[in-house]
Enzyme design. Structure first.
Site, PDB file in Angstrom:
ATOM      1  N   TYR A  90     -10.720   0.070 -10.679  1.00  0.00           N
ATOM      2  CA  TYR A  90     -11.685  -0.924 -10.203  1.00  0.00           C
ATOM      3  C   TYR A  90     -12.939  -0.927 -11.088  1.00  0.00           C
ATOM      4  O   TYR A  90     -13.422  -1.982 -11.492  1.00  0.00           O
ATOM      5  CB  TYR A  90     -12.041  -0.575  -8.750  1.00  0.00           C
ATOM      6  CG  TYR A  90     -12.966  -1.533  -8.037  1.00  0.00           C
ATOM      7  CD1 TYR A  90     -12.441  -2.584  -7.281  1.00  0.00           C
ATOM      8  CD2 TYR A  90     -14.346  -1.364  -8.067  1.00  0.00           C
ATOM      9  CE1 TYR A  90     -13.283  -3.456  -6.592  1.00  0.00           C
ATOM     10  CE2 TYR A  90     -15.192  -2.227  -7.378  1.00  0.00           C
ATOM     11  CZ  TYR A  90     -14.661  -3.272  -6.648  1.00  0.00           C
ATOM     12  OH  TYR A  90     -15.500  -4.128  -5.963  1.00  0.00           O
ATOM     13  N   HIS A 118       0.844  -1.198   0.000  1.00  0.00           N
ATOM     14  CA  HIS A 118       0.000   0.000   0.000  1.00  0.00           C
ATOM     15  C   HIS A 118       0.878   1.247   0.000  1.00  0.00           C
ATOM     16  O   HIS A 118       0.375   2.368   0.070  1.00  0.00           O
ATOM     17  CB  HIS A 118      -0.899   0.047   1.242  1.00  0.00           C
ATOM     18  CG  HIS A 118      -2.070  -0.888   1.199  1.00  0.00           C
ATOM     19  ND1 HIS A 118      -2.798  -1.118   0.064  1.00  0.00           N
ATOM     20  CD2 HIS A 118      -2.649  -1.633   2.176  1.00  0.00           C
ATOM     21  CE1 HIS A 118      -3.779  -1.983   0.342  1.00  0.00           C
ATOM     22  NE2 HIS A 118      -3.702  -2.304   1.614  1.00  0.00           N
TER      23      HIS A 118
HETATM   24  P1  A3P Z   1     -16.575  -2.694  -0.670  1.00  0.00           P
HETATM   25  O1  A3P Z   1     -16.282  -2.351   0.745  1.00  0.00           O
HETATM   26  O2  A3P Z   1     -17.043  -1.506  -1.458  1.00  0.00           O
HETATM   27  O3  A3P Z   1     -17.467  -3.871  -0.830  1.00  0.00           O
HETATM   28  P2  A3P Z   1      -9.202  -4.048  -0.620  1.00  0.00           P
HETATM   29  O4  A3P Z   1      -9.089  -5.435  -1.092  1.00  0.00           O
HETATM   30  O5  A3P Z   1      -8.271  -3.091  -1.304  1.00  0.00           O
HETATM   31  O6  A3P Z   1      -9.180  -3.947   0.858  1.00  0.00           O
HETATM   32  O7  A3P Z   1     -10.639  -3.526  -1.102  1.00  0.00           O
HETATM   33  C1  A3P Z   1     -11.799  -4.039  -0.537  1.00  0.00           C
HETATM   34  C2  A3P Z   1     -12.961  -3.753  -1.458  1.00  0.00           C
HETATM   35  O8  A3P Z   1     -12.892  -4.638  -2.592  1.00  0.00           O
HETATM   36  C3  A3P Z   1     -14.270  -4.037  -0.774  1.00  0.00           C
HETATM   37  O9  A3P Z   1     -15.180  -3.117  -1.367  1.00  0.00           O
HETATM   38  C4  A3P Z   1     -14.514  -5.479  -1.173  1.00  0.00           C
HETATM   39  O10 A3P Z   1     -15.837  -5.885  -1.040  1.00  0.00           O
HETATM   40  C5  A3P Z   1     -14.063  -5.458  -2.620  1.00  0.00           C
HETATM   41  N1  A3P Z   1     -13.694  -6.771  -3.134  1.00  0.00           N
HETATM   42  C6  A3P Z   1     -13.059  -7.771  -2.487  1.00  0.00           C
HETATM   43  N2  A3P Z   1     -12.899  -8.832  -3.282  1.00  0.00           N
HETATM   44  C7  A3P Z   1     -13.429  -8.504  -4.476  1.00  0.00           C
HETATM   45  C8  A3P Z   1     -13.574  -9.213  -5.722  1.00  0.00           C
HETATM   46  N3  A3P Z   1     -13.136 -10.454  -5.855  1.00  0.00           N
HETATM   47  N4  A3P Z   1     -14.155  -8.551  -6.736  1.00  0.00           N
HETATM   48  C9  A3P Z   1     -14.605  -7.297  -6.591  1.00  0.00           C
HETATM   49  N5  A3P Z   1     -14.513  -6.591  -5.446  1.00  0.00           N
HETATM   50  C10 A3P Z   1     -13.926  -7.183  -4.401  1.00  0.00           C
END
Ligand code: A3P
Length: 321
Positions: free
Chosen positions: A218, A132
Site C-alpha cells: 500500500y 481475503h
Molecule cells: P484507512 O482506514 O486507514 O483509511 P480495504 O479496502 O482492504 O478494506 O482497506 C481499507 C483501507 O483502504 C482504509 O484505510 C481506506 O480508507 C483505504 N482506501 C480505500 N479506498 C482507497 C483508495 N482509493 N486509495 C487509497 N486508500 C483507500
C-alpha cells in the site's frame, strides 16, 4: 447434499459450529485451517473447497482485510476494462467505478453476491475475482498456482488501526477499545489473522513465482501510484500502449481510483452488497486513506508491540515493512 445458497443451509453441515471459537471482536471468530475467520466465512469457504473451480485465466486479487482491497479492486478493474481508453478526458463522468462500488464490481470468492457460487461459475472468462483467504486456503490441494494473483499488503500498524475503526463501525452496539484490540492483534487473533502468516504465504509465493504472484505494498503504491498502475497492467497481460502512456491514461486511472474520487462518488446512506446477510454502508470502505495514520491513535509503546511481533515473525523472509 451441498447447498450453495448462503441463506438456507442447515446447521448440521455448518463446519463453523465444530471449530474452536474465541470472543473479542464484533463477533466470535473460529479457527479454520490456522486462521481466525468470521463463522459465516468459514462455512462458505469449507463448502467452496468442493464447489469452486479456479480457471487458468482467472485473476485473483488477494489481501488481508483493511490493506487496500477496495483500491486494488478499483485499479485492476480500471486497467482490465476493455474500453479503458474510451473514457479519455471524460474519466470523471461515466466510468462504472463512479456509480458502482469496487466491492461490487469485483466479487469476493468467499462472499459471492447473494452467497451463490453459481454466479461465479456464470462469469465469462477471464474473471476478475478477489479474496481475503490466505494462499493455503485458496488453493488447498496444490502447490502450483494456476491463476494470476495480485496481493496487496500494508504496514501492520496502519492496517491494525484501520481494522479497529472498521470493527467499531460495522456492528451497531459493539465497540472495542484500542488496547484490547491491540492485544488480540499481536496474538495473531484478528479476522483472517495471524496477519503476518497471511502476508508471508503470498510473499513466499511471489518470490518463488514472480510471474504468477505480484506482491504490492500500500505504501509503495501511495508513493508512486502511476508506476504501480503501469506495472499492474503489464502483470495482468494488458500493458499500456505507447499511445496510451502518451495520452496519460495511467495517470487518469490513478485519478479515477484515488481515495478522493471514489469516496466522493458515494453519499452517506448508500449501501453495498449483502455480505452474508450484513449490509454495509458504502462509505465504510473509505476512512482516511493515509500512510502512517497509526501515530494519531497509538503511542510509540503500543506501536512497538506490533513491530516486535512482526519483526520476529518475518525474520529471514526478506519481507520488511
Ligand atoms: P484507512 O482506514 O486507514 O483509511 P480495504 O479496502 O482492504 O478494506 O482497506 C481499507 C483501507 O483502504 C482504509 O484505510 C481506506 O480508507 C483505504 N482506501 C480505500 N479506498 C482507497 C483508495 N482509493 N486509495 C487509497 N486508500 C483507500
Amino acid at each position: 447434499s451441498e447447498s450453495e445458497n448462503h441463506g438456507n443451509q442447515s446447521s448440521s453441515d455448518d463446519v463453523s459450529q465444530q471449530l474452536p471459537s474465541r470472543e473479542g471482536w464484533s463477533e466470535p471468530l473460529v479457527l479454520y485451517k490456522n486462521y481466525w475467520l468470521r463463522p459465516r466465512f468459514a462455512s462458505t469457504i469449507a463448502r467452496l473447497h468442493n464447489n469452486f473451480k479456479p480457471r487458468h485465466d482467472d485473476t485473483i486479487l488477494a489481501s488481508n482485510p483493511k490493506c487496500g482491497t477496495t483500491w486494488l479492486k478499483a485499479l485492476a478493474f480500471a486497467v482490465t476494462t476493455q474500453s479503458r481508453s474510451r473514457y479519455g478526458n471524460d474519466l470523471a463522468t461515466d466510468h462504472p467505478l463512479l456509480s458502482r462500488h469496487p466491492q461490487e464490481l469485483v466479487p469476493f470468492i468467499e462472499v459471492p453476491l447473494d452467497g451463490d457460487l453459481a454466479q461465479l461459475e456464470a462469469l465469462p472468462s477471464p474473471r476478475l475475482l478477489s479474496t481475503h483467504m490466505p494462499l493455503s486456503m485458496l488453493f488447498p490441494d496444490t502447490t502450483t498456482i494456476a491463476s494470476r494473483v495480485v496481493y496487496v499488503c500494508r504496514e501492520p500498524k496502519d492496517a491494525f488501526v484501520s481494522r479497529w475503526h472498521f470493527e467499531n463501525r460495522i456492528v451497531k452496539g459493539y465497540s472495542v477499545g484500542l488496547e484490547a484490540a491491540l492485544d488480540m492483534f499481536v496474538e495473531g487473533f484478528s479476522p483472517y489473522g495471524p496477519f503476518w502468516d497471511h502476508c508471508l504465504e503470498y510473499w513466499r509465493a511471489s518470490v518463488a513465482s514472480p510471474d504468477r504472484v505480484l506482491f504490492l505494498k500500500y505504501e509503495d503504491m501511495m508513493a508512486e501510484p502511476v508506476m504501480h498502475v503501469v506495472k499492474l497492467a503489464a502483470f495482468l497481460g494488458v500493458p499500456f500502449t505507447a499511445e496510451e502512456e502518451e495520452a496519460g491514461v495511467p495517470e487518469q486511472v490513478v485519478g479515477l481510483c484515488s481515495f478522493d474520487t471514489l469516496s466522493g462518488a458515494y453519499r452517506t446512506g448508500d449501501f453495498v452488497r449483502r455480505n452474508g446477510g450484513v449490509v454495509l454502508e458504502k462509505s465504510v470502505f473509505f476512512r482516511k486513506g493515509k500512510v502512517g495514520d497509526w501515530v494519531n491513535h497509538m503511542t510509540q509503546d503500543m506501536g512497538s508491540k506490533i513491530d516486535r511481533v512482526v519483526e520476529e515473525k518475518l525474520k529471514g523472509s526478506g519481507l520488511v515493512f
